[in-house]
Motif scaffolding. Structure first.
Motif, PDB file in Angstrom:
ATOM      1  N   THR A   1       1.952   3.641 -14.635  1.00 36.23           N
ATOM      2  CA  THR A   1       1.306   4.891 -14.239  1.00 36.23           C
ATOM      3  C   THR A   1       1.435   5.183 -12.745  1.00 36.23           C
ATOM      4  O   THR A   1       0.866   6.145 -12.251  1.00 36.23           O
ATOM      5  CB  THR A   1      -0.190   4.864 -14.598  1.00 36.23           C
ATOM      6  OG1 THR A   1      -0.732   3.633 -14.115  1.00 36.23           O
ATOM      7  CG2 THR A   1      -0.396   4.970 -16.092  1.00 36.23           C
TER       8      THR A   1
ATOM      9  N   ILE B   1       4.226   5.299  -9.415  1.00 38.09           N
ATOM     10  CA  ILE B   1       5.583   5.169  -8.909  1.00 38.09           C
ATOM     11  C   ILE B   1       5.517   4.588  -7.504  1.00 38.09           C
ATOM     12  O   ILE B   1       5.003   5.219  -6.583  1.00 38.09           O
ATOM     13  CB  ILE B   1       6.281   6.550  -8.848  1.00 38.09           C
ATOM     14  CG1 ILE B   1       6.273   7.210 -10.219  1.00 38.09           C
ATOM     15  CG2 ILE B   1       7.696   6.416  -8.308  1.00 38.09           C
ATOM     16  CD1 ILE B   1       6.977   6.426 -11.300  1.00 38.09           C
TER      17      ILE B   1
ATOM     18  N   GLY C   1      -3.692  12.994  -0.970  1.00 33.19           N
ATOM     19  CA  GLY C   1      -3.047  13.227  -2.257  1.00 33.19           C
ATOM     20  C   GLY C   1      -1.745  12.492  -2.461  1.00 33.19           C
ATOM     21  O   GLY C   1      -1.040  12.718  -3.430  1.00 33.19           O
ATOM     22  N   THR C   2      -1.392  11.598  -1.555  1.00 27.60           N
ATOM     23  CA  THR C   2      -0.130  10.875  -1.715  1.00 27.60           C
ATOM     24  C   THR C   2      -0.327   9.547  -2.438  1.00 27.60           C
ATOM     25  O   THR C   2       0.565   8.703  -2.446  1.00 27.60           O
ATOM     26  CB  THR C   2       0.564  10.631  -0.357  1.00 27.60           C
ATOM     27  OG1 THR C   2      -0.407  10.183   0.582  1.00 27.60           O
ATOM     28  CG2 THR C   2       1.203  11.908   0.153  1.00 27.60           C
ATOM     29  N   GLY C   3      -1.505   9.347  -3.004  1.00 36.49           N
ATOM     30  CA  GLY C   3      -1.695   8.163  -3.850  1.00 36.49           C
ATOM     31  C   GLY C   3      -2.193   6.937  -3.130  1.00 36.49           C
ATOM     32  O   GLY C   3      -1.978   5.813  -3.583  1.00 36.49           O
ATOM     33  N   LYS C   4      -2.896   7.120  -2.030  1.00 38.60           N
ATOM     34  CA  LYS C   4      -3.404   5.968  -1.293  1.00 38.60           C
ATOM     35  C   LYS C   4      -4.535   5.278  -2.050  1.00 38.60           C
ATOM     36  O   LYS C   4      -4.552   4.061  -2.193  1.00 38.60           O
ATOM     37  CB  LYS C   4      -3.907   6.409   0.100  1.00 38.60           C
ATOM     38  CG  LYS C   4      -2.829   7.019   0.960  1.00 38.60           C
ATOM     39  CD  LYS C   4      -3.324   7.335   2.348  1.00 38.60           C
ATOM     40  CE  LYS C   4      -4.400   8.408   2.386  1.00 38.60           C
ATOM     41  NZ  LYS C   4      -3.919   9.744   1.932  1.00 38.60           N
ATOM     42  N   THR C   5      -5.471   6.101  -2.516  1.00 37.09           N
ATOM     43  CA  THR C   5      -6.640   5.516  -3.164  1.00 37.09           C
ATOM     44  C   THR C   5      -6.288   4.872  -4.505  1.00 37.09           C
ATOM     45  O   THR C   5      -6.725   3.755  -4.797  1.00 37.09           O
ATOM     46  CB  THR C   5      -7.730   6.589  -3.350  1.00 37.09           C
ATOM     47  OG1 THR C   5      -8.061   7.115  -2.062  1.00 37.09           O
ATOM     48  CG2 THR C   5      -8.976   6.005  -3.979  1.00 37.09           C
ATOM     49  N   VAL C   6      -5.454   5.560  -5.285  1.00 35.27           N
ATOM     50  CA  VAL C   6      -5.127   4.992  -6.595  1.00 35.27           C
ATOM     51  C   VAL C   6      -4.254   3.745  -6.464  1.00 35.27           C
ATOM     52  O   VAL C   6      -4.225   2.915  -7.366  1.00 35.27           O
ATOM     53  CB  VAL C   6      -4.443   6.004  -7.550  1.00 35.27           C
ATOM     54  CG1 VAL C   6      -5.389   7.114  -7.923  1.00 35.27           C
ATOM     55  CG2 VAL C   6      -3.173   6.539  -6.954  1.00 35.27           C
TER      56      VAL C   6
ATOM     57  N   HIS D   1       2.471  11.005 -15.396  1.00 35.29           N
ATOM     58  CA  HIS D   1       1.185  11.642 -15.697  1.00 35.29           C
ATOM     59  C   HIS D   1       1.275  12.577 -16.897  1.00 35.29           C
ATOM     60  O   HIS D   1       0.325  12.695 -17.659  1.00 35.29           O
ATOM     61  CB  HIS D   1       0.671  12.420 -14.479  1.00 35.29           C
ATOM     62  CG  HIS D   1       0.126  11.534 -13.401  1.00 35.29           C
ATOM     63  ND1 HIS D   1      -1.191  11.166 -13.325  1.00 35.29           N
ATOM     64  CD2 HIS D   1       0.741  10.909 -12.368  1.00 35.29           C
ATOM     65  CE1 HIS D   1      -1.389  10.374 -12.283  1.00 35.29           C
ATOM     66  NE2 HIS D   1      -0.217  10.198 -11.683  1.00 35.29           N
TER      67      HIS D   1
HETATM   68  N1  LIG Z   1       3.177   7.428  -6.502  1.00 36.99           N
HETATM   69  C1  LIG Z   1       2.336   7.938  -7.426  1.00 36.99           C
HETATM   70  N2  LIG Z   1       2.447   7.617  -8.726  1.00 36.99           N
HETATM   71  C2  LIG Z   1       1.596   8.132  -9.627  1.00 36.99           C
HETATM   72  N3  LIG Z   1       0.617   8.987  -9.318  1.00 36.99           N
HETATM   73  C3  LIG Z   1       0.450   9.365  -8.038  1.00 36.99           C
HETATM   74  C4  LIG Z   1       1.297   8.852  -7.035  1.00 36.99           C
HETATM   75  N4  LIG Z   1       0.921   9.386  -5.843  1.00 36.99           N
HETATM   76  C5  LIG Z   1      -0.111  10.182  -6.102  1.00 36.99           C
HETATM   77  N5  LIG Z   1      -0.406  10.181  -7.412  1.00 36.99           N
HETATM   78  C6  LIG Z   1      -1.483  10.934  -8.066  1.00 36.99           C
HETATM   79  O1  LIG Z   1      -1.953  11.894  -7.119  1.00 36.99           O
HETATM   80  C7  LIG Z   1      -3.359  11.981  -7.133  1.00 36.99           C
HETATM   81  C8  LIG Z   1      -3.942  11.770  -5.766  1.00 36.99           C
HETATM   82  O2  LIG Z   1      -3.919  10.401  -5.394  1.00 36.99           O
HETATM   83  P1  LIG Z   1      -4.988   9.756  -4.418  1.00 36.99           P
HETATM   84  O3  LIG Z   1      -4.831   8.289  -4.482  1.00 36.99           O
HETATM   85  O4  LIG Z   1      -6.331  10.296  -4.646  1.00 36.99           O
HETATM   86  O5  LIG Z   1      -4.464  10.290  -3.030  1.00 36.99           O
HETATM   87  P2  LIG Z   1      -5.024   9.949  -1.568  1.00 36.99           P
HETATM   88  O6  LIG Z   1      -6.000   8.831  -1.689  1.00 36.99           O
HETATM   89  O7  LIG Z   1      -3.795   9.581  -0.794  1.00 36.99           O
HETATM   90  O8  LIG Z   1      -5.605  11.212  -1.080  1.00 36.99           O
HETATM   91  C9  LIG Z   1      -3.843  10.961  -8.153  1.00 36.99           C
HETATM   92  O9  LIG Z   1      -4.105  11.634  -9.346  1.00 36.99           O
HETATM   93  C10 LIG Z   1      -2.663  10.037  -8.347  1.00 36.99           C
HETATM   94  O10 LIG Z   1      -2.638   9.550  -9.644  1.00 36.99           O
END
Ligand SMILES: Nc1ncnc2c1ncn2[C@@H]1O[C@H](COP(=O)(O)OP(=O)(O)O)[C@@H](O)[C@H]1O
Ligand SMILES: [Mg+2]
Lengths: 395, 285
Positions: B13, B15, B41-46, B202
Motif C-alpha cells: 500500500t 510506494i 501530503g507526500t506520505g510522511k505520516t503514513v 489506493h
Molecule cells: N508513496 C506513497 N504511497 C502510497 N500512498 C501515499 C504515498 N504518499 C502519499 N500517500 C497518500 O497520501 C496521503 C497523505 O499522506 P500523509 O502521510 O498524510 O502526508 P504528510 O504526512 O506528508 O502530510 C495518504 O492518504 C497516503 O496514503
C-alpha cells in the motif's frame, strides 16, 4: 571515497560533521547499502545532508568525487585509498574541522585513535565482504571498491612515488570546480592581455605602430587593438612563480598563458613552479618536477632586485605548510615556507600574489590570510580588476 | 541491538522510492532516528505506519502540537488527581507511582509488539510544531533510550531500541545537534510515474484514460500561480476516488480542460475557497 566526499562537502559549504562521517562508515560496515553504488550514494546522502537546500550541492560534489575516481587511470580505487597519507589527512582536518570537532577528536583519544578506529571498522568491513562481493571484486569499475581498504593503508611517508601520487589525486579533488566563479577565462582573455601589455610597456616611451595596429585589429576580428612600438627597449622584467598540482591548475594555466602571450613585450619573463608554498627548491618544467629541481637559493641569486615578482596560487593549505619545518605535503622541508616567502620578498620588493580563489571565499581559509599578511596585503584575485590592481602595485 | 534484521522495501500500500528505502534501513540498522521532510501530503505520516507493518512491529504515534513539551513524552505527574484522592481518603494516594502517567516515549521504550517481537516504531509527527527547544530537549533520551523518573527513582530503559521516525513540515529550523544524530530523507513531490503507482495502490481498478486525464489536470493545477494551497497527493487520491464513484467519464475531464471550465468535483482538489475563485477567474479568461 567517503573521506574525500566528506571534505568535498565541507568545502562546498555543506556542514557535514565528523559524527556523521563516523555514522556513515558504521552504516557501511553494517552493510546498509546492499551492493549497489546507487544505494551507497543514497546512504551517504541520508547521512551527510540534513537540509534539502544542500541536496543539489551534494549531488555535484558526489559526481565530482565519483568521476574523479574513474579518471585516475591505472590506479585502482584500492590503491588510491590505501595511500591516504595520515599527515595530510590531519592537515586537511586542521583546515576544515571546527573547534568543537577538534575537541571531539581529542575526546576520542586524538587522531591516532580515530585513525585506528577507522582502520578497524574498515577492516571489519573488508572481512565481511570477502568472497565475491561486487564492490571489491570489480576494482576499477566500482568506485566503492575503495572499500576493499588495506587496513595498513594509513601510513605516513610511503616511498616517494606512491606517496606523491596519493597527494596528487587528493589535491585534484580537494576543491570543487570553481570554473563558474572565477572570472578570468577565455571570454575576457583579450582584455586581460591588453592590460598586461600596457603593463609590459610601462616605462618605455611609445609611438603608434599603424601597420601593426591594422594587422592586429584585423586579426582580432575587428576589435581595435592598438599597437605601440617602444622607442627604447621595454624595461619590465618579470619573475612568475606558479603553484601547480592542485585543483586550481586550470586557472593557473590561464594565467600562465596570459603571460606567455605577451612574453615578447617584457624585457624578460621567467617562470618557476612550486607546490602550495615556496620552499627550498622550485622547478621549470612541470613534467620533470621531481627530477629537475632548482634550488630556490640559486634563483634568489640569479635575478636582480628590479625584477617584479608575481606569485600565482590559491594559497590554500594547512597553516602547517607555511609556518612549520616539515609542514610541506610532498617532502620534508627543513625551513618553514614562510622563511622562503620572506626571502623572495626581500630579494624582489616589487611583488604581488594573484589568487584564483574568488575573493569572497578568502576569509574561510586561514592560510590565505596568512600569506596575505606575509605579502603585506598585496594579494589580488585573478580577475580583470584584480589583475589591474596587481599591475599597479608592481609599478 | 536494533529492533529487527528485516529490511524495509515498501509495502503493498505504499510506494517507496529507492532512496527512501535506504534511509529507512539505515535508521533501522543503526537505531538512529529518521527525519522525514517534504511538502504536506507526500506520505510522511503514513510512512511510519508502513514501516511498522513491514517490520511486523506496532506503531506508537506522538503527534506534536505547539504546546507539547519534551517532558510530556516521558511522563507527567498528575498532582491534581493526587490532591483530590487525598481529600477523598483514597487508599492508593501514598503511592506516588499511581500518579505518574507514562508518555509516548515511555510507552515506546517498554512496548512489546503484538507479533511478540520486542520493540516498536515510534512516530514523532510534525516535530516543528513545538517550540524551538523541543528537539534538543529530547536529544539525550533518544540517544540513550533511557530516562529517569525523579518522583519514583526509577529508570525507564529501552531493552530494544524503537525505530524512531520524525516528520517535519519545515515550519521551523531544527537544531544542528539534533540533525546530526538523525538520518535525513526529503520526499520530493512524486513525479508522474511514481504518482501513477501511488494511485494504483489506493484505487486498483482505475482506468488508464481517466488516470491520464486526471494526472494532466492535476499537475497543471499545481502550476497555477498564486494558489494558497497547492493540491497534493492526498487531494488527488480523494478526487480520483470521487471521480470513480461518480463514474465521471474521461471525456468530461478533457472537455473541462479544453473549454476552460473548472474540472468536475474540483472542490476535492482545492479546499480553499479563495483558490477555487482564483482558478475560476483564470479559467474564464
Ligand atoms: N508513496 C506513497 N504511497 C502510497 N500512498 C501515499 C504515498 N504518499 C502519499 N500517500 C497518500 O497520501 C496521503 C497523505 O499522506 P500523509 O502521510 O498524510 O502526508 P504528510 O504526512 O506528508 O502530510 C495518504 O492518504 C497516503 O496514503
Ligand atoms: Mg502528516
Amino acid at each position: 571515497m567517503f573521506l574525500r566526499l566528506f571534505f568535498g562537502l565541507r568545502e562546498a559549504g555543506v556542514p557535514a560533521s565528523l559524527l556523521e562521517l563516523l555514522t556513515l562508515i558504521e552504516a557501511m560496515a553494517q552493510r546498509v547499502p546492499a551492493f549497489s553504488v546507487d544505494d551507497a550514494y543514497h546512504l551517504a546522502r541520508a547521512t551527510l545532508v540534513k537540509d534539502e537546500r544542500h541536496l543539489d550541492r551534494f549531488d555535484r560534489v558526489f559526481a565530482q568525487v565519483y568521476q574523479g575516481l574513474g579518471e585516475a587511470a591505472g590506479e585502482t580505487p584500492e590503491e588510491i585509498l590505501a595511500d591516504i597519507p595520515e599527515a595530510w589527512l590531519r592537515k586537511l582536518a586542521e583546515k576544515h574541522l571546527s573547534e568543537e570537532e577538534k575537541a571531539r577528536i581529542e575526546a576520542l583519544g586524538g587522531w591516532e585513535e580515530l585513525m585506528e578506529t577507522l582502520k578497524k571498522r574498515l577492516a571489519e568491513q573488508q572481512g565481511r565482504h570477502q568472497g565475491g562481493n561486487k564492490w571489491i571484486g570489480t576494482a576499477g569499475t566500482s568506485p566503492f571498491g575503495a572499500y576493499g581498504y588495506n587496513p595498513e593503508g594509513i601510513r605516513i611517508g610511503q616511498h616517494e612515488s606512491r606517496h606523491r601520487r596519493a597527494v596528487k589525486v587528493w589535491d585534484k579533488r580537494e576543491f570543487k570546480n570553481l570554473d563558474d566563479t572565477v572570472e578570468l577565462g577565455t571570454r575576457n582573455v583579450k582584455v586581460a592581455l591588453r592590460r598586461l601589455r600596457r603593463f609590459a610597456r610601462t616605462g618605455a616611451a611609445t609611438e603608434l605602430d599603424l601597420d601593426g595596429t591594422i594587422r592586429a585589429t584585423a586579426h582580432n576580428g575587428g576589435l581595435l587593438d592598438l599597437k605601440m612600438v617602444p622607442e627604447r627597449h621595454n624595461a619590465v622584467k618579470v619573475l612568475l612563480f606558479l603553484d601547480v598540482g592542485g585543483s586550481m591548475d586550470d586557472h593557473i594555466r590561464t594565467c600562465e598563458e596570459l603571460f606567455s602571450a605577451v612574453r615578447g613585450e617584457f624585457k624578460h619573463l621567467e617562470y618557476y613552479y612550486f607546490h602550495n608554498c615556496l620552499y627550498e627548491f622550485v622547478w621549470r618544467d612541470n613534467k620533470r618536477r621531481h627530477t629537475e629541481r632548482i634550488p630556490t637559493h640559486e634563483v634568489l641569486r640569479t635575478y636582480p632586485a628590479d625584477y617584479k615578482l608575481i606569485f600565482v596560487g590559491d594559497a590554500s593549505m594547512s597553516p602547517y605548510e607555511i609556518v612549520y619545518p616539515g609542514g610541506a605535503v610532498e617532502h620534508w622541508n627543513r625551513e618553514p615556507g614562510e622563511a622562503w616567502l620572506r626571502r623572495a620578498l626581500d630579494t624582489w620588493p616589487r611583488a604581488v600574489w594573484l589568487n584564483p580563489v574568488p575573493e569572497r571565499y578568502w576569509g574561510y581559509t586561514p592560510s590565505i590570510g596568512m600569506i596575505g599578511k606575509i605579502t603585506e596585503g598585496r594579494m589580488f584575485p585573478l580577475t580583470l580588476s584584480g589583475l589591474d590592481q596587481a599591475m599597479r602595485a608592481l609599478l | 541491538m536494533s529492533a529487527t534484521e528485516a529490511r524495509f522495501s515498501g509495502t503493498a500500500t505504499y510506494i517507496a522510492t529507492e532512496d527512501l528505502k535506504v534511509a529507512v534501513n539505515a535508521a533501522v540498522t543503526l537505531s538512529r532516528p529518521l527525519l522525514v521532510k517534504g511538502e504536506p501530503g507526500t506520505g510522511k505520516t503514513v510512512l511510519a505506519r508502513e514501516v511498522a507493518d513491514s517490520l511486523g512491529l506496532d506503531l506508537i504515534s506522538w503527534h506534536i502540537k505547539s504546546t507539547t513539551k519534551a517532558q510530556h513524552g516521558l511522563y507527567e505527574y498528575d498532582a491534581v488527581s493526587r490532591l483530590r484522592d487525598s481529600q477523598l481518603g483514597e487508599p492508593g494516594v501514598k503511592e506516588i507511582g499511581n500518579y505518574i502517567r507514562p508518555g509516548r516515549l515511555w510507552d515506546a521504550f517498554t512496548h512489546v509488539s503484538g507479533s511478540g517481537k520486542a520493540g516498536c516504531v515510534l512516530l514523532i509527527d510534525e516535530i516543528d510544531k513545538a517550540d524551538i527547544e523541543f528537539p534538543n530537549d529530547l536529544l539525550l533520551e533518544l540517544d540513550r533510550m533511557e530516562f529517569h523518573v525523579h518522583e519514583t527513582g526509577q529508570t525507564v530503559r529501552a531493552e530494544t531500541r524503537p525505530v524512531v521516525i520524525i516528520t517535519s513540515n519545515n515550519e521551523k529550523e531544527l537544531p544542528d545537534a539534533f540533525l546530526r544524530r538523525c538520518f535525513f530523507h526529503y520526499i520530493r513531490f512524486p513525479d508522474v510515474e511514481t504518482m501513477r503507482a501511488i494511485i494504483e495502490v489506493h484505487h486498483p481498478g482505475v482506468k488508464d484514460d481517466l488516470l491520464a486525464e486526471a494526472l494532466g489536470l492535476f499537475y497543471g493545477l499545481r502550476e497555477v500561480p498564486g494558489l494558497k494551497k497547492r493540491p497534493s497527493t492526498s487531494e488527488l487520491l480523494d478526487w480520483i476516488r470521487l471521480l470513480m464513484a461518480d463514474q465521471v467519464p474521461p471525456s468530461a475531464l478533457k472537455a473541462s480542460r479544453e473549454e476552460g471550465r473548472l474540472p468536475p468535483l474540483s472542490g476535492a482538489l482545492l479546499k480553499n475557497e479563495q483558490d477555487l475563485q482564483q482558478l475560476d477567474r483564470l479559467a474564464r479568461r
